[in-house]
Structures are given as C-alpha cells and as structure tokens.
Design an enzyme around this catalytic site. Structure first.
Site, PDB file in Angstrom:
ATOM      1  N   HIS A  63     -49.412  47.974  13.131  1.00 11.96           N
ATOM      2  CA  HIS A  63     -49.603  49.011  12.259  1.00 11.96           C
ATOM      3  C   HIS A  63     -50.573  49.335  11.052  1.00 11.96           C
ATOM      4  O   HIS A  63     -50.393  48.530  10.582  1.00 11.96           O
ATOM      5  CB  HIS A  63     -48.068  50.041  12.092  1.00 11.96           C
ATOM      6  CG  HIS A  63     -47.427  49.460  10.989  1.00 11.96           C
ATOM      7  ND1 HIS A  63     -47.922  50.414   9.923  1.00 11.96           N
ATOM      8  CD2 HIS A  63     -46.648  48.871  11.039  1.00 11.96           C
ATOM      9  CE1 HIS A  63     -46.384  49.885   8.555  1.00 11.96           C
ATOM     10  NE2 HIS A  63     -46.195  49.516   9.417  1.00 11.96           N
ATOM     11  N   ASP A 164     -46.861  45.572   4.756  1.00  7.59           N
ATOM     12  CA  ASP A 164     -46.239  46.265   5.634  1.00  7.59           C
ATOM     13  C   ASP A 164     -47.193  47.907   5.625  1.00  7.59           C
ATOM     14  O   ASP A 164     -47.569  48.602   5.054  1.00  7.59           O
ATOM     15  CB  ASP A 164     -45.140  47.104   5.103  1.00  7.59           C
ATOM     16  CG  ASP A 164     -44.311  48.330   5.885  1.00  7.59           C
ATOM     17  OD1 ASP A 164     -44.924  48.446   7.279  1.00  7.59           O
ATOM     18  OD2 ASP A 164     -43.158  49.022   5.745  1.00  7.59           O
ATOM     19  N   GLU A 194     -47.561  54.853  11.793  1.00  4.51           N
ATOM     20  CA  GLU A 194     -45.876  54.542  11.967  1.00  4.51           C
ATOM     21  C   GLU A 194     -45.094  54.550  11.131  1.00  4.51           C
ATOM     22  O   GLU A 194     -43.447  54.721  11.041  1.00  4.51           O
ATOM     23  CB  GLU A 194     -46.408  52.531  12.359  1.00  4.51           C
ATOM     24  CG  GLU A 194     -45.030  51.939  12.533  1.00  4.51           C
ATOM     25  CD  GLU A 194     -44.503  51.395  11.303  1.00  4.51           C
ATOM     26  OE1 GLU A 194     -43.009  50.744  11.553  1.00  4.51           O
ATOM     27  OE2 GLU A 194     -44.015  51.714  10.622  1.00  4.51           O
ATOM     28  N   GLU A 195     -45.447  54.188   9.840  1.00  4.49           N
ATOM     29  CA  GLU A 195     -44.309  54.989   8.140  1.00  4.49           C
ATOM     30  C   GLU A 195     -43.520  56.538   8.889  1.00  4.49           C
ATOM     31  O   GLU A 195     -43.215  56.690   7.696  1.00  4.49           O
ATOM     32  CB  GLU A 195     -45.474  54.375   7.035  1.00  4.49           C
ATOM     33  CG  GLU A 195     -45.764  52.777   7.184  1.00  4.49           C
ATOM     34  CD  GLU A 195     -44.617  52.611   6.856  1.00  4.49           C
ATOM     35  OE1 GLU A 195     -43.238  52.316   7.028  1.00  4.49           O
ATOM     36  OE2 GLU A 195     -44.328  50.965   6.722  1.00  4.49           O
ATOM     37  N   ASP A 217     -44.641  43.179  12.869  1.00  2.71           N
ATOM     38  CA  ASP A 217     -44.499  43.545  11.753  1.00  2.71           C
ATOM     39  C   ASP A 217     -43.765  43.296  10.618  1.00  2.71           C
ATOM     40  O   ASP A 217     -43.116  41.719  10.450  1.00  2.71           O
ATOM     41  CB  ASP A 217     -43.587  44.662  12.000  1.00  2.71           C
ATOM     42  CG  ASP A 217     -43.659  46.496  10.414  1.00  2.71           C
ATOM     43  OD1 ASP A 217     -43.903  46.113   9.464  1.00  2.71           O
ATOM     44  OD2 ASP A 217     -44.118  47.650  11.313  1.00  2.71           O
ATOM     45  N   HIS A 303     -41.596  48.019   0.859  1.00  2.00           N
ATOM     46  CA  HIS A 303     -41.847  49.550   1.078  1.00  2.00           C
ATOM     47  C   HIS A 303     -41.898  49.318  -0.933  1.00  2.00           C
ATOM     48  O   HIS A 303     -41.943  50.558  -1.544  1.00  2.00           O
ATOM     49  CB  HIS A 303     -40.531  50.484   1.461  1.00  2.00           C
ATOM     50  CG  HIS A 303     -41.107  51.212   2.286  1.00  2.00           C
ATOM     51  ND1 HIS A 303     -40.814  52.089   2.792  1.00  2.00           N
ATOM     52  CD2 HIS A 303     -41.482  49.388   3.405  1.00  2.00           C
ATOM     53  CE1 HIS A 303     -41.169  52.026   4.117  1.00  2.00           C
ATOM     54  NE2 HIS A 303     -41.674  50.608   5.009  1.00  2.00           N
TER      55      HIS A 303
HETATM   56 CO    CO Z   1     -42.625  50.065   6.683  1.00  2.00          CO
HETATM   57 ZN    ZN Z   2     -44.378  48.236   9.293  1.00  2.17          ZN
END
Ligand code: CO
Ligand code: ZN
Length: 333
Positions: A63, A164, A194-195, A217, A303
């Site tokens: 992503h 990420d 995606e998130e 990922d 994150h």
């Molecule tokens: Co993520």
């Molecule tokens: Zn991810």
C-alpha cells in the site's frame, strides 16, 4: 536500495492523497514493467508479462498510503482541529511534525497546561501551522497532512515515519527490478487507502482476479524491553504470516513461502500478529476467494512517527519474492 527506500519514505501520501507517492513509484518502475494503469480509486496496477508463459496470475500488493491527519476546523486565531486518517496514536502526536501537500508544516499543542504530563484526550489536541489568524492559514478544511521526520540510516537499522508501508513499496519495486524471468503474469499493485479499510486492495483484487496473491507489509516485533510476547525480531528475516486479526493465510501460500526461503537459504520467521491486518485480507475474500499470504517486514514502533526496520530483513524480503516469482507455483492446500 537505500536511496529508493529514502525516496519512498520522504514522499507525501496520506490515504486518499496518494498522487505524489504514485508519481514517484511510476518514475521508479515504468521501465521495469510491460504496462501500468491507474484505476478509479487511484491504485497503481503494473503488469509484468511472462516471456514464455504457462504460469499463473500472481498479484503482489503493497500500500502506498500512510497514516496522517485531516483538517476539520480552523479557528479565529489560526489554530486547526483535525481528525485522524487511519490508526493515529494520540500518544505519538505531542512533539510530532506533519507536512501538507503544499509543503506547509505543523506541530501539535494541547489545551490547558503548557506541558501535558498525562496522556492527552484526543479532542484537546490542536494543530499549529504558525498562522497568526484564520486568514493567514495556508491550508483548508479537508486538507490532509502526513508525519514528517528525518530519515535515518544507521547502517544495519533504518528509521522513518512511514515504513508502514513504504518499505513494502520499496521491496515490491526492487523485487520486480530483480526479476530476470518469470513464468507468471505478475501484477505489482501499489494500493490506496489501506490504512482506512483496505479499500484499494478490495477493488484492485476484484479487477485483477488473481490465481494467488501476496501482500507485502510491515508487522510488529517482540524484541524490545518488556514487549508483548511475539516470536518476531529484527534481523531474523522476512516474517511469513500465519495469522493476524483479519485473516488466516492460505496454508498452501504459507508453505510455498517457507519452502522457497528454505531452498534459497533465506532466513525467515513465522508471524502471528494479534492485532491489525493487511491488504491480503481484502484480496483473500474477493470474488470466490483467492489463496493469499503475506510477506512482512518486521518493524518496531508501528504507527509512530519513528519506525525502525533492519536493512538485512528488507533485502531478504526482496530475495524471497524474486525467488518465488522465478518458478512455477503449485499450491497444495
Ligand atoms: Co498501518
Ligand atoms: Zn501497512
């Protein structure tokens, strides 16, 4: 490959605002693939055709989008209120820096005490772009910002705000570049949103209708002080997913990845993640179902604006995917 990783990490692209990162990826990959297109949601779908083909339709997905914030309100004094884009950690906001598409940067403050000593309530946090009044604010309601911190290359370990999943994008680009020949029709898909709910993977997988799919990922690790137990560590190789909160990997895909790693003497570890999921979850349940798995890059501090990966793991992920695509795929379930 570090130049590519740095470029991926330093390009803007929160969910729904992937134009800049998509252009950067197109620049890296257009000479490597046979064709590419952008679908209605904004996914970048690349195709590498087999030179002599009796293989399968293989979808690899990474992503492009990253987490961030979106402006919800601007007050008279020029302070902004915002909503999260994706899983933004309130605890990670204080001291963090964000950047908008136009280059404007902002920092966060908390209502009340000048120095918050406890975990602030999300609604008490505001965003300050250095404006003196409402008229002076160089962004608008609806504009999105991504985290901005310096990329650090410490040799074996790298730090960036958005591994990420920009590290997955870099791995996918590099795997396609390194592919001498393949019997498969390889769809390298750089997905959007995606998130915020695997939305790009949902439509792209439906359109492609792959025979087999692998998402690339990040995953968490259990190798930091007092970490929640998890048998994944930096520098131990790609993590081959068995399960996360959203999916169980197809056993045949999992086994194929394990056997490929063993045959090519690539280190690997098995991943059971107790939270989160990836694009593979959406791909797996499209149409009548698609055998799907995940190659994960072990990443600390997910994150947060300072995530850490091991460069050796990244290189081993590339090797694993290139090896996988070089041979016929037999999926016993
Ligand atoms: Co993520
Ligand atoms: Zn991810």
């Amino acid at each position: 490959m570090k130049t590519l990783i740095r470029k991926m990490c330093q390009t803007f692209g929160p969910s729904g605002n992937e134009e800049q990162i998509r252009e950067a990826i197109i620049g890296e990959i257009k000479d490597v693939v046979d064709e590419y297109r952008i679908d209605a949601l904004g996914n970048l779908i690349t195709v590498r055709r087999p030179r002599d083909g009796n293989g399968q339709r293989v979808m690899l997905a990474a992503h492009m989008d990253e987490i961030g914030v979106i402006v919800t309100h601007v007050d008279d004094d020029g302070f902004l209120r915002f909503a999260p884009i994706g899983g933004v950690l309130t605890t990670a906001l204080i001291g963090a820096r964000v950047v908008f598409a136009n280059g404007v940067e902002g920092t966060f403050g908390v209502e009340g005490k000048p120095l918050p000593t406890s975990n602030p309530d999300a609604h008490s946090i505001f965003l300050d772009v250095g404006a003196a009044s409402q008229d002076d604010v160089p962004v608008s309601v609806g504009d999105a910002a991504a985290f901005r911190h310096q990329f650090a290359d410490q040799g074996g370990r790298l730090i960036a705000q958005n591994f990420d999943d920009r590290i997955g994008c870099a791995v996918l680009i590099e795997a396609l570049r390194g592919l001498a020949d393949t019997p498969h029709e390889v769809y390298g898909v750089f997905t959007v949103q995606e998130e915020v709910g695997l939305r790009g993977a949902t439509t792209s997988a439906f359109g492609i209708a792959p025979d087999v799919a692998i998402a690339i990922d990040v995953t968490a690790t259990g190798d930091t002080p007092e970490a929640h137990p998890m048998a994944v560590a930096l520098d131990e190789g790609p993590a081959i997913k068995v399960k996360d909160r959203g999916m169980l990997a197809h056993p045949g895909v999992k086994r194929l990845l394990v056997e490929t790693a063993q045959e090519h003497e690539i280190p690997y570890q098995l991943e059971v993640l107790e939270f989160g999921s990836t694009d593979a979850r959406a791909i797996q349940v499209t149409r009548e179902g698609v055998p799907a798995g995940v190659v994960s890059i072990p990443t600390r501090y997910l994150h947060t604006p300072s995530q850490m990966v091991a460069y050796a793991d990244v290189q081993h992920c590339v090797q694993l995917l290139t090896a996988l695509l070089s041979y016929q795929i037999e999926l016993a379930s």
